[in-house]
Motif scaffolding. Structure first.
Motif, PDB file in Angstrom:
ATOM      1  N   ILE A  49       1.000  -1.202  -0.050  1.00 61.97           N
ATOM      2  CA  ILE A  49       0.004   0.156   0.005  1.00 61.97           C
ATOM      3  C   ILE A  49       1.057   1.263  -0.078  1.00 61.97           C
ATOM      4  N   TYR A 108      -8.302  -0.201  -3.372  1.00 59.34           N
ATOM      5  CA  TYR A 108      -8.177   0.216  -1.948  1.00 59.34           C
ATOM      6  C   TYR A 108      -8.502  -0.997  -1.043  1.00 59.34           C
ATOM      7  N   HIS A 153      -9.898  -2.979   2.060  1.00 57.91           N
ATOM      8  CA  HIS A 153     -10.607  -2.839   3.335  1.00 57.91           C
ATOM      9  C   HIS A 153     -10.549  -3.964   3.990  1.00 57.91           C
ATOM     10  N   SER A 174      -9.105   0.256   7.009  1.00 59.22           N
ATOM     11  CA  SER A 174      -8.322   0.204   5.929  1.00 59.22           C
ATOM     12  C   SER A 174      -6.754   0.621   6.408  1.00 59.22           C
ATOM     13  N   CYS A 217      -3.641   2.742   5.670  1.00 60.78           N
ATOM     14  CA  CYS A 217      -3.289   3.883   4.453  1.00 60.78           C
ATOM     15  C   CYS A 217      -1.853   3.781   4.297  1.00 60.78           C
ATOM     16  N   LYS A 218      -1.533   4.607   3.250  1.00 61.09           N
ATOM     17  CA  LYS A 218      -0.340   4.586   2.728  1.00 61.09           C
ATOM     18  C   LYS A 218       0.848   5.271   3.754  1.00 61.09           C
TER      19      LYS A 218
END
Length: 201
Positions: free
Chosen positions: A130, A138, A140, A151, A153-154
Motif C-alpha cells: 500500500i 483500496y 479494506h 483500511s 493507509c499509505k
C-alpha cells in the motif's frame, strides 16, 4: 495459510465492504460505503519503519483476538486482481512473491481470510505494498461480525469506521487492550518511506 473467497461470495457474506465500480455511461465510478456510526485513526509508535510493519501485524492480530474474531477478512474495493500490477522495486517483488507463495493467482480478485497465525507476515507485506502503490484497489478489512470496516493507509496508520453504537463501545474497549493509540487531527507519516515523501493527507 490464507483462505481465499470468491468476490461475489465474499460480498454476499460481508456486505459491509466498500465498493467502487466504473460506470461507462457517466465515465466515472459508482461508489458504495456503508452507513457507519463513527470513524477513527489508529497510530502505532515504532522506532523504525521496518519495526513498524512488524508491530502493526502483531497489533492487528491482537485486535482480531480482542474482537473475538478468529480471522480478519480483506477485500479490494474494485474488481481488480491482488497481483494485477507489475513492478521491479525490491519490496514490491517481495510482496507479490509472498502473495504467490500463499497460492493467490494472478487473476484472483476475491477476499482473503487471514487468521492470527498468518497476520504478522500478511500485514507486513500488505502495508508495504500500500505504501509504495503496489496495489490498485483500496483494500479494506472487517471482522467476522462486521463490527468494523477499516483500511491501512499509505502511511501505515489504520483508518476504522464502526457500524453502530454497540460496535463503537466494543471497539474502544478493544483498542485499550492493544498498543494502538487514537490520533487526533490529520493523518500523517511517522517515517520516511522509500518511494514516498512524508506529507499530510
Amino acid at each position: 495459510m490464507i483462505k481465499q473467497i470468491k468476490r461475489k461470495k465474499c460480498l454476499a457474506a460481508y456486505p459491509i465492504f466498500p465498493q467502487r465500480n466504473y460506470n461507462e455511461d457517466i465515465e466515472d465510478y459508482d461508489y458504495f460505503y456503508p452507513d457507519t456510526f463513527s470513524s477513527y485513526i489508529l497510530i502505532l509508535k515504532s522506532k523504525s519503519y521496518k519495526k513498524h510493519l512488524k508491530n502493526l501485524g502483531k497489533e492487528m492480530s491482537s485486535l482480531c483476538t480482542a474482537l473475538k474474531s478468529g480471522t480478519l477478512i480483506f477485500l479490494g474495493d474494485e474488481k481488480l486482481a491482488w497481483r494485477f500490477r507489475e513492478g521491479k522495486y525490491k519490496n514490491f517483488k517481495k510482496g507479490m512473491k509472498y502473495l504467490a507463495n500463499e497460492g493467490i493467482k494472478k487473476i484472483f480478485a476475491g477476499g482473503l481470510v487471514v487468521g492470527e497465525g498468518s497476520m504478522v507476515q500478511f500485514i507486513k507485506h500488505l502495508a508495504n505494498l500500500i505504501a509504495i502503490n503496489g496495489l490498485i484497489p483500496y483494500v479494506h478489512f472487517t471482522d467476522e461480525a462486521q463490527n468494523i470496516v477499516a483500511s491501512i493507509c499509505k502511511y501505515g496508520n489504520v483508518h476504522v469506521s464502526v457500524r453502530n453504537e454497540d460496535s463503537n463501545n466494543l471497539f474502544k474497549n478493544v483498542v485499550s487492550n492493544t498498543r494502538f493509540e487514537f490520533l487526533e487531527g490529520k493523518c500523517y507519516s511517522h517515517f520516511e518511506i522509500k518511494g514516498r515523501k512524508s506529507a499530510m493527507h
